[in-house]
Design an enzyme around this catalytic site. Sequence first.
Site, mmCIF file in Angstrom:
data_model
loop_
_atom_site.group_PDB
_atom_site.id
_atom_site.type_symbol
_atom_site.label_atom_id
_atom_site.label_comp_id
_atom_site.label_asym_id
_atom_site.label_seq_id
_atom_site.Cartn_x
_atom_site.Cartn_y
_atom_site.Cartn_z
ATOM 1 N N CYS A 194 5.326 12.073 1.688
ATOM 2 C CA CYS A 194 5.105 13.284 2.484
ATOM 3 C C CYS A 194 3.843 13.183 3.330
ATOM 4 O O CYS A 194 2.865 12.542 2.949
ATOM 5 C CB CYS A 194 4.984 14.500 1.575
ATOM 6 S SG CYS A 194 6.440 14.792 0.595
ATOM 7 N N ARG A 200 4.597 6.982 7.075
ATOM 8 C CA ARG A 200 4.559 7.166 5.615
ATOM 9 C C ARG A 200 5.965 7.205 5.021
ATOM 10 O O ARG A 200 6.141 7.072 3.831
ATOM 11 C CB ARG A 200 3.806 8.452 5.262
ATOM 12 C CG ARG A 200 2.344 8.440 5.682
ATOM 13 C CD ARG A 200 1.726 9.823 5.591
ATOM 14 N NE ARG A 200 1.615 10.321 4.251
ATOM 15 C CZ ARG A 200 0.552 10.109 3.447
ATOM 16 N NH1 ARG A 200 -0.458 9.396 3.882
ATOM 17 N NH2 ARG A 200 0.510 10.594 2.225
ATOM 18 N N TRP A 216 9.330 13.505 2.047
ATOM 19 C CA TRP A 216 10.059 12.386 1.423
ATOM 20 C C TRP A 216 10.621 12.974 0.143
ATOM 21 O O TRP A 216 9.872 13.338 -0.765
ATOM 22 C CB TRP A 216 9.093 11.238 1.154
ATOM 23 C CG TRP A 216 9.730 9.982 0.665
ATOM 24 C CD1 TRP A 216 10.480 9.085 1.382
ATOM 25 C CD2 TRP A 216 9.681 9.469 -0.680
ATOM 26 N NE1 TRP A 216 10.874 8.047 0.587
ATOM 27 C CE2 TRP A 216 10.417 8.255 -0.687
ATOM 28 C CE3 TRP A 216 9.102 9.902 -1.854
ATOM 29 C CZ2 TRP A 216 10.568 7.476 -1.831
ATOM 30 C CZ3 TRP A 216 9.247 9.126 -3.000
ATOM 31 C CH2 TRP A 216 9.986 7.927 -2.979
ATOM 32 N N ASN A 264 2.404 18.000 -0.870
ATOM 33 C CA ASN A 264 2.651 16.580 -1.116
ATOM 34 C C ASN A 264 2.315 16.337 -2.578
ATOM 35 O O ASN A 264 1.207 16.631 -3.015
ATOM 36 C CB ASN A 264 1.767 15.709 -0.206
ATOM 37 C CG ASN A 264 1.951 14.223 -0.502
ATOM 38 O OD1 ASN A 264 2.965 13.822 -1.080
ATOM 39 N ND2 ASN A 264 0.965 13.422 -0.143
ATOM 40 N N GLY A 265 3.292 15.834 -3.337
ATOM 41 C CA GLY A 265 3.049 15.544 -4.750
ATOM 42 C C GLY A 265 4.248 15.982 -5.571
ATOM 43 O O GLY A 265 5.320 16.270 -5.041
ATOM 44 N N GLU A 312 7.488 -12.434 -3.229
ATOM 45 C CA GLU A 312 7.258 -11.585 -2.056
ATOM 46 C C GLU A 312 8.363 -11.793 -1.032
ATOM 47 O O GLU A 312 8.835 -10.839 -0.417
ATOM 48 C CB GLU A 312 5.874 -11.880 -1.458
ATOM 49 C CG GLU A 312 5.588 -11.207 -0.140
ATOM 50 C CD GLU A 312 5.747 -9.691 -0.154
ATOM 51 O OE1 GLU A 312 5.807 -9.090 -1.254
ATOM 52 O OE2 GLU A 312 5.866 -9.108 0.943
ATOM 53 N N LYS A 329 10.679 -8.744 0.552
ATOM 54 C CA LYS A 329 10.820 -8.545 1.995
ATOM 55 C C LYS A 329 12.293 -8.492 2.393
ATOM 56 O O LYS A 329 12.752 -7.592 3.085
ATOM 57 C CB LYS A 329 10.151 -9.676 2.772
ATOM 58 C CG LYS A 329 8.681 -9.573 3.006
ATOM 59 C CD LYS A 329 8.233 -8.497 3.914
ATOM 60 C CE LYS A 329 7.889 -7.192 3.276
ATOM 61 N NZ LYS A 329 7.086 -7.081 2.113
ATOM 62 N N GLU A 378 14.198 -5.369 0.960
ATOM 63 C CA GLU A 378 13.805 -4.007 1.361
ATOM 64 C C GLU A 378 14.137 -3.720 2.827
ATOM 65 O O GLU A 378 14.255 -2.569 3.226
ATOM 66 C CB GLU A 378 12.336 -3.739 1.090
ATOM 67 C CG GLU A 378 11.353 -4.507 1.936
ATOM 68 C CD GLU A 378 9.920 -4.049 1.674
ATOM 69 O OE1 GLU A 378 9.689 -2.881 1.334
ATOM 70 O OE2 GLU A 378 9.020 -4.886 1.811
ATOM 71 N N HIS A 383 19.120 -20.781 -17.547
ATOM 72 C CA HIS A 383 19.166 -20.058 -18.829
ATOM 73 C C HIS A 383 19.886 -18.725 -18.689
ATOM 74 O O HIS A 383 19.468 -17.726 -19.265
ATOM 75 C CB HIS A 383 17.734 -19.870 -19.356
ATOM 76 C CG HIS A 383 17.060 -21.172 -19.624
ATOM 77 N ND1 HIS A 383 17.309 -21.952 -20.719
ATOM 78 C CD2 HIS A 383 16.176 -21.871 -18.874
ATOM 79 C CE1 HIS A 383 16.603 -23.060 -20.658
ATOM 80 N NE2 HIS A 383 15.889 -23.031 -19.546
ATOM 81 N N LYS A 438 6.155 4.341 3.267
ATOM 82 C CA LYS A 438 5.064 3.383 3.481
ATOM 83 C C LYS A 438 3.956 3.596 2.454
ATOM 84 O O LYS A 438 3.303 2.663 2.018
ATOM 85 C CB LYS A 438 4.496 3.555 4.890
ATOM 86 C CG LYS A 438 3.366 2.598 5.234
ATOM 87 C CD LYS A 438 3.828 1.165 5.235
ATOM 88 C CE LYS A 438 2.740 0.197 5.588
ATOM 89 N NZ LYS A 438 3.167 -1.215 5.430
#
Length: 606
Positions: free
Chosen positions: A2, A27, A76, A100-101, A479, A483, A486, A502, A601
């Site tokens: 948010c 964000r 969000w 926000n939260g 990483e 990438k 996502e 295995h 973000k």
Amino acid sequence: MCGIVGYTAKQAVEKRILDSLELLEYRGYDSAGLALFDTDTEQVEVRKCAGRVSDLRDLCGREAVHGLCGIGHTRWATHGGVSDENAHPHRVGCVTLVHNGIIENFEEIKDHYGLGQYLFSQTDTEVVAALINSFYNGHPRETIRRAVRCLKGTFALVIMFDDHPDVIYAVRNVSPIVAAYIPSGTMLASDVAALGGQADRYIVVPEYTIVELHKSAILLYDEADRRIEPEYYDIDWDTTRDGKGNYPFYMEKEIMEQPDTIRRTLAGRIKDGHISLEKDGVPDQLLADCQRICVVACGTAMHVGQLGSELVRKILHMHMDVEYASEFMYMDPVIDEKTLVLAISQSGETIDTLEALKYARRLGARSIGIINVRGSSIARESDYVMYTDAGPEIAVASTKAYTNQLAAFYALIGRMAVVRGIFDREQEREYAENLLQVPDKIQLVLNRRAEIHKIARSLLEAKDAFMIGRGMDYSILLEGALKLKEVSYIHTEAYASGELKHGTIALITQETPVIAAVTQDDLRDKELSNIREVQSRGASVTLLLREDIAADGIDCDYIFQLPQMPSLFMGFPASAALQLLAYYVSSDRGLDVDKPRNLAKVVTVE
Ligand code: AGP
């Protein structure tokens, strides 16, 4: 995550609020809204909708609002799906607010105070608006304090009361709020980016302090309702975004910016073959005395730690713990005053990392933040900060922040090796020289991005993919896998090559492309034999191979030769290649590369 904006001025505020919401788009969000005290109707008007800020701007064009005081929000979704009703601001009675939260006890509050009759959405936020409205006695600060005492969880609440049309109130717990004077009035926001270069200093609103935004004054009141003087932070960096330039997406622009930004990050830390952290104020004694090192971070930032742990082992002959920040507080970590905690974060606002850092400090640890955003919450919480100079990173998928954080991490470990007598003068000089080579080596990869684009086309139809490597190559691929998944939505797993047989090799078929990395001399033979194992199950293999390592007898679908660096530094060119691969798969799939579905973000909820 948010984004919040509040603005009161002597001039119309709606455009500035919308512009600031656009500056917070990075964000990540799925709906947007604003509320103004409308000077025509003389009441608070709310405009909100699922979708983008551009949709909200269109809505405000169709249903005009004009005012001198207002709040804005990009949401969000956490509690309640993506819908117009669940978008903020929420208005109940004479109270309008954004949040926000996450309020953990909102259901209890709703039931205990009988608020259900006032609610139209599924959000925790609307419950808070109803609670404040039910408590309201004409005194905003007293009412807010009473309501906040009922809340459990994290919040940045920005509130308007009908009978105080020119004032905006705010209070926070963990979720960030900054406030600033700007030429036409006063403003508050989730982060400095929203100020849009209008201010040269800002206030970080302390937790549980109530801030009142007046047109020409920002007033802070502590929990005993005493006025307190604000502490100011200078904005000594460029917060404005210079757009995408000629690039279709920020992600490509930010991948291409890596050589220059890494030069900036290394500048001042490497001089004449010496590694120095003087610019960061990190005392040598801290680096000499620590007996344990522990990284707390999330996502890509955590992968800096994963790769870094290989470096720490090989250079400092120490073990370094690398912990998911979200797990750290619940794992009874072994932390004491001899532990050096490294909090790695691009945004400096990731709540999991912030809370993990606070927890480690309560246990006595000393801390260094490796952070990209100046003045951020994690930076302020750290004993010392090594800022990276990657510049604003807008794409949700982190690229330049990762390699800049790596560069800062390598400088830190190099300094530790000097201080602890592990590096002699020649070894320090050689290590520093290799680090200074990184930007040019990455540039060599970027110059060959057309080859990587060709490889990317072979992945376009894949649903699953694997990335296999050993040692540092495995850390690099962790990483690389994040990438790819996502931004392209291909389910990608990084696997230690030797571990594949295995169990997981059961998933290898001709439908599962494999990307292998061979950059470590001593692991070549074993990695090549693992490649043959997946090929014998029908997998196509793309090989990222350090150019001086022979691949005789290996027949891969693609071999991309990486510019040579000493094994310890190969994470840099290899990561650039993997970033480009992910980018091209996503863009060729026609996806919203900069804003992948479901992602934010900055993750400011636990
Ligand atoms: C990386 O591409 C993601 N955007 C995500 O994993 C990110 O690295 C993570 O959320 C940590 O963010 P931070 O660096 O701002 O703390």
